[in-house]
Design a protein around this motif. Structure first.
Motif, mmCIF file in Angstrom:
data_model
loop_
_atom_site.group_PDB
_atom_site.id
_atom_site.type_symbol
_atom_site.label_atom_id
_atom_site.label_comp_id
_atom_site.label_asym_id
_atom_site.label_seq_id
_atom_site.Cartn_x
_atom_site.Cartn_y
_atom_site.Cartn_z
ATOM 1 N N GLU A 264 0.833 -1.204 0.000
ATOM 2 C CA GLU A 264 0.000 0.000 0.000
ATOM 3 C C GLU A 264 0.864 1.248 0.000
ATOM 4 O O GLU A 264 0.597 2.213 -0.724
ATOM 5 N N GLY A 265 1.933 1.245 0.812
ATOM 6 C CA GLY A 265 2.834 2.393 0.840
ATOM 7 C C GLY A 265 3.545 2.574 -0.487
ATOM 8 O O GLY A 265 3.728 3.701 -0.965
ATOM 9 N N ASP A 267 2.412 1.707 -3.419
ATOM 10 C CA ASP A 267 1.439 2.225 -4.385
ATOM 11 C C ASP A 267 1.267 3.738 -4.224
ATOM 12 O O ASP A 267 1.115 4.463 -5.217
ATOM 13 N N GLU A 268 1.311 4.227 -2.980
ATOM 14 C CA GLU A 268 1.196 5.674 -2.752
ATOM 15 C C GLU A 268 2.406 6.404 -3.335
ATOM 16 O O GLU A 268 2.264 7.462 -3.963
ATOM 17 N N GLU A 271 2.135 6.597 -7.122
ATOM 18 C CA GLU A 271 1.248 7.669 -7.586
ATOM 19 C C GLU A 271 1.971 9.014 -7.581
ATOM 20 O O GLU A 271 1.854 9.801 -8.532
ATOM 21 N N GLU A 272 2.719 9.278 -6.482
ATOM 22 C CA GLU A 272 3.446 10.554 -6.393
ATOM 23 C C GLU A 272 4.543 10.618 -7.447
ATOM 24 O O GLU A 272 4.766 11.671 -8.073
ATOM 25 N N ARG A 304 5.623 3.919 6.306
ATOM 26 C CA ARG A 304 6.232 4.104 4.990
ATOM 27 C C ARG A 304 7.664 4.611 5.071
ATOM 28 O O ARG A 304 8.352 4.722 4.045
#
Length: 665
Positions: A264-265, A267-268, A271-272, A304
């Motif tokens: 999940e981290g 994937d974040e 995106e950035e 993260r």
């Protein structure tokens, strides 16, 4: 009569009482007037789901009923801290416990119930000569104290279980079942249980685990090709198994079984990264600058945070170039690797190359995963890409050669063989990384030579995780009857538990030496490189013995023990950690020592629990504790020295401040 504080229960969790309480919570209609369970009413509540037949599918063996009595008998032992044998005792969250794992598992029930993500065991395989077992397993603590010289021996010994014994398999099952039952209680709902075993007891361990965990919770049976040589006339059996069960398979999701635990981290960050590369039209310098600014928003406790070390960027995404190119544990292959510019052979890592041949390493070079220094005098490093991920689940057949594991283990001890048939710590690292996430707790209650602890440390080193371990090992005496035993005794290891501790010390020292001098950015300051040693012993406090002689001398002795009930030679730290454990706090809970009104007071978990072991309490110190408003307070009964008025005042003072849990021992 003045109000009195409660007595703190000095035994381990009462498993049977907890089960009855839960059953009555679910089916209150089954409660009798005396608070017991009416099974006829329970049958009515469950209707047709109750199997009343005499012939049922299941597993039974001689002694199974005794197993449940063993499970339900609380332990009155304790775990004594040994800072002198530990590494970074005051800061580490890792534990190595010397003791009979049955008693230790009972003592961990209150503090660690439902907290462990993965339990691994490598129990005795019951081959006839490797089985350490208490003859009277229903008196485990008593037998253990005699075995370790803490009590006078009267013939009860630990010994081997031979095939000549008519109850060969039954004795093994009687040893295993209570331990498996208690271990399951410690697992989280999303946890895993892993057991190594060979053909000797494979069928029995599967049947028992089906009963303890439920057949529906079998996750896999892994086959390890160990490539052992033997003199078999029919087949050369070279494999072993790892049986994997989930605590609750229905709760598992895809994320629980992927190697990329921080998906999940990641994937974040992805995106950035995509936003930045679009905004700066693939201008990698600006993308990198923006990504570092994004990382700067992560707080210290942000899960993260380990991702923030991937500070470099190119078309493949964020990456770092500090990966270790040496063979884990040392002793790897040595061959020439030409520098990409000078074409001269690069400096070889002290531990040898990570890949078995140059051809295999050339594959990584061609993929752009090897980073060369300015010239051949610098050891090449490994590029790690944040977005690289392996979505393939682990295969059930694994090649893991026993000879290689033995050689790698011997290197830790300077080439000396000090333990027979160690498991591969790289295999353990792999299964730990696959089934756990950074920050998870791993338990091994048959720790042997400490392979699980090594695997946790190595997994953390690779992915910057903060996994913790609890290793439990019987201090089995080492004999000088073979090469491994003689070598172990030569380096000062008198028991298997000593080998476990010394092995972890050496691994920590090796990691520290390898990291010495690295750039601050590359240092692994967040890893936990240490362990606390605890040893199983009888309680620090003598308890009233209902079985003692009722004659005048016997009663007089019991009364004397009741007045001065702290055992000789026990320290404040011994008592403190026993009270922590039996109050439901983990052994690594932060404890702050403060002085109040001239007395020493321990503030546990930021003041959630306050413990005062002073033997002469005053009203001033009681008021000082009350002003701190802890949730729980525990004092020595001896601290009131027969002053019932002071004790009553303490109860009222604590109540006035809203403190309702005040107990004495």
């Amino acid at each position: 009569m003045p109000a009195q504080p409660e007595k703190l229960a000095m035994s381990s969790q009462d498993i049977a009482a907890d089960n009855r309480k839960e059953l009555l919570r679910l089916f209150p209609q089954a409660r009798t007037e005396g608070g017991k369970i009416d099974f006829d009413r329970l049958k009515l509540a469950l209707a047709e789901t109750v199997d009343l037949g005499k012939e049922r599918y299941g597993m039974n063996w001689p002694g199974k009923a005794d197993c449940f009595r063993t499970i339900q008998a609380p332990s009155v032992g304790t775990l004594r801290p040994c800072p002198e044998q530990s590494v970074n005792f005051d800061s580490t969250q890792n534990l190595i416990i010397e003791g009979d794992n049955l008693e230790v598992l009972k003592l961990l029930q209150k503090s660690y119930l439902g907290t462990i993500k993965m339990i691994y065991i490598d129990p005795p395989y019951n081959t006839g000569n490797d089985f350490i077992y208490p003859d009277n397993f229903s008196e485990s603590l008593e037998t253990y104290l005699e075995y370790t010289g803490q009590a006078d021996a009267e013939g009860k010994k630990f010994g081997t279980n031979t095939e000549a014994d008519g109850r060969f398999h039954s004795k093994w099952l009687n040893m295993m079942y209570p331990r498996l039952y208690l271990a399951r209680n410690l697992l989280r709902d999303d946890g895993f249980f892993v057991a190594s075993i060979d053909d000797s007891e494979f069928c029995n361990v599967r049947a028992v685990l089906n009963e303890v965990f439920g057949e529906d919770n079998l996750a896999a049976v892994l086959v390890f090709d160990r490539n052992r040589k033997n003199d078999a006339k029919l087949f050369s059996v070279g494999h072993e198994y790892m049986v994997v069960y989930a605590r609750n398979k229905a709760l598992l999701t895809e994320r629980n079984v992927r190697l990329r635990a921080s998906k999940e981290g990641v994937d974040e960050v992805r995106e950035e990264f995509e936003r930045l590369r679009t905004a700066h039209n693939n201008g990698w310098e600006l993308v990198g600058k923006g990504l570092r600014e994004y990382y700067a928003t992560f707080t210290e406790d942000d899960p993260r945070l380990p991702l923030a070390r991937f500070t470099k960027v190119d078309e493949r995404g964020p990456f770092r170039t500090d990966g270790d190119s040496s063979w884990p544990g040392g002793g790897g292959p040595r061959y020439d690797v030409p520098h990409d510019v000078t074409k001269k052979p690069c400096k070889i890592p002290p531990g040898g190359w990570r890949w078995p041949t140059f051809e295999r390493m050339k594959e990584e070079i061609d993929k752009g995963n090897i980073v060369f220094g300015p010239d051949e005098s610098t050891i090449p490093s490994v590029r790690r890409n944040l977005f690289d991920k392996d979505d393939q689940v682990m295969r059930s057949v694994i090649f893991s050669y026993a000879q290689k594991a033995t050689q790698e283990f011997a290197k830790i001890f300077g080439g000396l063989k000090v333990f027979d048939n160690p498991k591969s710590y790289t295999d353990m690292e792999r299964i730990i990384k696959y089934l756990t996430e950074p920050g998870d707790l791993v338990l091994d209650c048959f720790a042997g030579a400490g392979t699980t602890a090594h695997g946790v440390l190595l997994a953390n080193r690779v992915d910057d995780g903060l996994r913790r371990f609890i290793c439990v090992q019987l201090p089995e005496q080492i004999l000088a009857d073979n090469e491994a035993g003689r070598n172990a005794l030569q380096i000062g290891c008198k028991t298997v538990a000593d080998i476990c501790e010394e092995r972890v010390r050496r691994v920590i020292r090796q990691f520290d030496e390898e990291d010495a001098g690295k750039l601050a950015l590359e240092s692994r300051t967040r890893e936990d490189r240490g362990f606390r040693v605890f040893k199983l012993a009888e309680s620090n406090l003598t308890l009233w013995d209902a079985e003692a002689s009722k004659d005048a001398s016997g009663l007089e002795q019991q009364l004397e023990l009741h007045v001065d009930h702290i055992r000789q030679g026990r320290t404040a730290a011994d008592i403190l950690y026993e009270l922590l454990l039996k109050s439901g706090f983990p052994l690594t809970t932060p404890v702050e020592t403060k002085a109040l009104a001239g007395k020493t007071v321990y503030f546990v978990a930021g003041g959630a629990l306050v413990i005062c072991l002073e033997r002469a309490l005053t009203l001033d110190v009681i008021r000082g504790i009350a002003d701190a408003k802890p949730e729980q307070v525990v004092c020595l009964d001896e601290g009131f020295a027969g002053n019932d008025q002071l004790k009553a005042n303490a109860v009222q003072t604590f109540r006035t401040k809203g403190i309702t849990s005040f107990k004495t021992v």
